[in-house]
Design a protein around this motif. Structure first.
Motif, short mmCIF file in Angstrom:
data_model
loop_
_atom_site.label_atom_id
_atom_site.label_comp_id
_atom_site.label_asym_id
_atom_site.label_seq_id
_atom_site.Cartn_x
_atom_site.Cartn_y
_atom_site.Cartn_z
N ARG A 43 0.83 -1.21 0.00
CA ARG A 43 0.00 0.00 0.00
C ARG A 43 0.87 1.26 0.00
N ALA A 44 1.96 1.25 0.75
CA ALA A 44 2.86 2.40 0.78
C ALA A 44 3.50 2.63 -0.58
N GLN A 45 3.86 1.56 -1.26
CA GLN A 45 4.45 1.67 -2.59
C GLN A 45 3.45 2.24 -3.58
N THR A 52 3.90 10.65 -7.08
CA THR A 52 4.87 11.13 -8.07
C THR A 52 4.19 11.48 -9.38
N GLY A 53 3.08 10.88 -9.67
CA GLY A 53 2.37 11.20 -10.89
C GLY A 53 2.98 10.57 -12.13
#
Length: 80
Positions: A43-45, A52-53
């Motif tokens: 989830r953090a990844q 970052t988009g």
């Protein structure tokens, strides 16, 4: 006291020689925490990727189309 020792001995033998029992005990002690930690990392990844988009979509080139249209003729000498 002897009963407790026998139970402990049987438990240790099961852990030592029965792989199914060993996996079950490992899952009880460590497995759930390991799975939760993996889910948290995933989830953090995903969250970092959204922040970052940057989005990369890999579109494979069409098999029938080629970007190579030809080239120039180059003279060469055969070296013996």
């Amino acid at each position: 006291m002897k009963l407790l020792f026998n139970i402990l001995l049987i438990f240790m033998l099961l852990i030592a020689f029965v792989p199914f029992f060993r996996r079950f005990i490992f899952h009880l002690l460590v497995g759930r925490k390991l799975v939760k930690e993996q889910e948290r990392q995933y989830r953090a990844q995903q969250q970092r990727a959204k922040q970052t988009g940057v989005r990369v979509e890999n579109i494979p080139p069409d098999i029938n189309q080629s970007r190579f249209k030809g080239g120039e003729y180059v003279d060469y000498e055969e070296v013996k």
